[in-house]
Structures are given as structure tokens and as C-alpha cells.
Design a protein around this motif. Structure first.
Motif, PDB file in Angstrom:
ATOM      1  N   GLU A   1       0.833  -1.192   0.000  1.00  0.00           N
ATOM      2  CA  GLU A   1       0.000   0.000   0.000  1.00  0.00           C
ATOM      3  C   GLU A   1       0.871   1.247   0.000  1.00  0.00           C
ATOM      4  O   GLU A   1       1.802   1.368   0.789  1.00  0.00           O
TER       5      GLU A   1
ATOM      6  N   GLU B   1       1.476   5.336   0.524  1.00  0.00           N
ATOM      7  CA  GLU B   1       1.003   6.318   1.500  1.00  0.00           C
ATOM      8  C   GLU B   1      -0.047   7.227   0.867  1.00  0.00           C
ATOM      9  O   GLU B   1       0.092   7.658  -0.284  1.00  0.00           O
TER      10      GLU B   1
ATOM     11  N   SER C   1      -1.799  10.757   1.736  1.00  0.00           N
ATOM     12  CA  SER C   1      -1.742  11.927   2.612  1.00  0.00           C
ATOM     13  C   SER C   1      -3.077  12.663   2.616  1.00  0.00           C
ATOM     14  O   SER C   1      -3.773  12.725   1.596  1.00  0.00           O
TER      15      SER C   1
ATOM     16  N   ASN D   1      -4.739   0.237  -2.975  1.00  0.00           N
ATOM     17  CA  ASN D   1      -4.249   1.417  -3.684  1.00  0.00           C
ATOM     18  C   ASN D   1      -5.294   2.017  -4.622  1.00  0.00           C
ATOM     19  O   ASN D   1      -4.959   2.624  -5.640  1.00  0.00           O
TER      20      ASN D   1
ATOM     21  N   LYS E   1       2.792   6.133  -6.092  1.00  0.00           N
ATOM     22  CA  LYS E   1       3.932   6.552  -5.282  1.00  0.00           C
ATOM     23  C   LYS E   1       4.070   8.071  -5.265  1.00  0.00           C
ATOM     24  O   LYS E   1       3.561   8.768  -6.133  1.00  0.00           O
TER      25      LYS E   1
END
Length: 245
Positions: free
Chosen positions: A157, A159, A161, A201, A220
Motif C-alpha cells: 500500500e 502512503e 496523505s 491502492n 507513489k
């Protein structure tokens, strides 16, 4: 012979009645507005696009919002979006606007910003936006394939934000809040709002008014890729720029 001619005339007349153009303008700031154009084509297709207007600006780029098939039963249009499969329901009514009788479409079901505004009939033929169909011929199957492919090649997974994600090319943003609310904004105006959730994702944006979700891929380095969000049919990337206040 006369009966056949009359029958053909009635068919052509009904066909023309289905080809129409409606418009709506939303003031988003002083001297600044979003202009919406809704075209109905005779073969049962529709196209809804928007453009940004600023004081004394004469050049406007059209951004596709929704396209698909429609039907008209009595005085109510039902529009089904080709990609995300949500429905828009619009009722034909006559109202007085600035002392003039106008034919308008009143929203029964649609985006939140549509609810208290009218699409006003401008022409008994569709506009010149048919060329946009060549850019957006995408189906739900295409979207699902892209999502499954992304999930299968992503080993972990990425990140996600909380905050604002911006498009590089136009004033188009996605804002994710810590309470799981979101907004999709064009020139700062919220055109889709609701709740977000993630599945590995994949980011799901559930529009409260439509009761349908839109999809973006989580990648990414703080990047979201549109899987045909409203106003975007080109898999645009959104880059994380700042946290929520």
C-alpha cells in the motif's frame, strides 16, 4: 402516399424535438463563473460539459463532465452516465425568469450544485460539442480493467496523505479531509462532495447526492491518477501539494 409523407414528417419532427441545448451559469466569485452546456442528440445520446468564464475573457476551454444515453418519458429526462453509471433526472418545467417565460430543466436527481439551479433551453438543436465524443469513448469495463491491473502490480500500500491534490494543467483539485470527507473542485468550486475510502491502492470517492462513487488510483510519491472522475476523462495525475488546515 400522402399518409406515408405525413408519417415521415412526424418522425423527423420528433427527432428534432430531442435535439436540444440547455445551459446553466453558476457565479463562483465576483466576475467569475462556471458555464454548463447540456446537449441532447437525436439518437438518444447526451453530453454535459463545463467551461470557466472570467470577466472580459472570450476564450473558454470545455471540460467534459458527463456523457451517455438518455430517454424522455412524459416531461422527465433520465440520463445515464456511460462510465460511472450514475443517473441524472431532470424535469421539464416552464418558469418566469426576469419577466420572460422560459423552458427549463429542474433537477430531481443529480450533483449537489444542480439542485437549486436550472438548465435553461437555449436552442432546439444540439450545440457543436459532438467532437468531444471522440475524446471520451470509454466504458465502465475499461475503468475496471485499469483498476484490477493497478491492484495486481502493486505489492504494497502506498502512503495516502490528507490534504490537497492539484492537477498540473488546470485549476482542478481533490481535497481529502481527516474526517473522510472530500471535495472535487474546479476553479475552487466544489462540484462533487461526499465521503472517501480506500481499498489498498484504490481511492473511492462516494458522492453524497449521486449515491455513486468515482475512482482514483493511489500511486507513489503523493500522486493520485484519475480513473475518469467527473470533468476528467484523460487519466490526469493529481500531485499532493499541502496538508489540510
Amino acid at each position: 402516399m400522402k399518409r406515408n409523407i405525413l408519417f415521415l414528417f412526424l418522425i423527423c419532427f420528433a427527432f428534432k424535438l430531442q435535439s436540444q441545448n440547455y445551459t446553466m451559469s453558476l457565479n463562483i466569485r465576483p466576475y467569475e463563473s462556471l458555464f454548463f452546456s447540456l446537449d441532447f442528440f437525436g439518437e438518444g445520446k447526451y453530453f454535459l460539459a463545463t467551461s470557466h468564464h472570467f470577466y472580459r475573457t472570450s476564450i473558454h476551454s470545455l471540460h467534459p463532465l458527463s456523457y451517455g444515453n438518455y430517454n424522455l418519458v412524459d416531461d422527465t429526462y433520465t440520463l445515464v452516465d456511460e462510465v460511472n453509471q450514475y443517473e441524472l433526472s431532470l424535469k421539464v418545467v416552464n418558469v418566469s425568469i426576469r419577466g420572460e417565460n422560459e423552458t427549463v430543466l429542474k433537477t430531481l436527481q443529480g450533483f449537489g450544485w444542480m439542485k437549486n439551479n436550472f438548465f435553461v433551453l437555449r436552442d432546439q438543436k444540439a450545440g457543436n460539442n459532438r467532437y468531444l465524443f471522440d475524446e471520451v469513448q470509454t466504458t465502465k469495463r475499461d475503468v475496471q480493467y485499469e483498476i484490477e491491473k493497478h491492484q495486481s502490480i502493486s505489492e504494497k500500500e502506498f502512503e495516502l496523505s490528507i490534504g490537497t491534490y492539484e492537477s498540473r494543467n488546470i485549476n482542478y483539485t481533490i481535497i481529502l479531509n481527516s474526517d473522510n470527507s472530500y471535495s472535487i473542485n474546479l476553479y475552487g468550486y466544489p462540484l462533487s462532495v461526499g465521503k472517501w475510502e480506500r481499498h489498498r491502492n484504490v481511492l473511492l470517492l462516494n458522492d453524497t447526492s449521486l449515491e455513486k462513487y468515482f475512482t482514483a488510483l493511489i500511486r507513489k510519491k503523493g500522486i493520485l491518477t484519475s480513473m475518469y472522475l467527473p470533468f476528467e476523462f484523460k487519466k490526469r495525475d493529481f500531485v499532493y501539494t499541502r496538508s489540510s488546515n
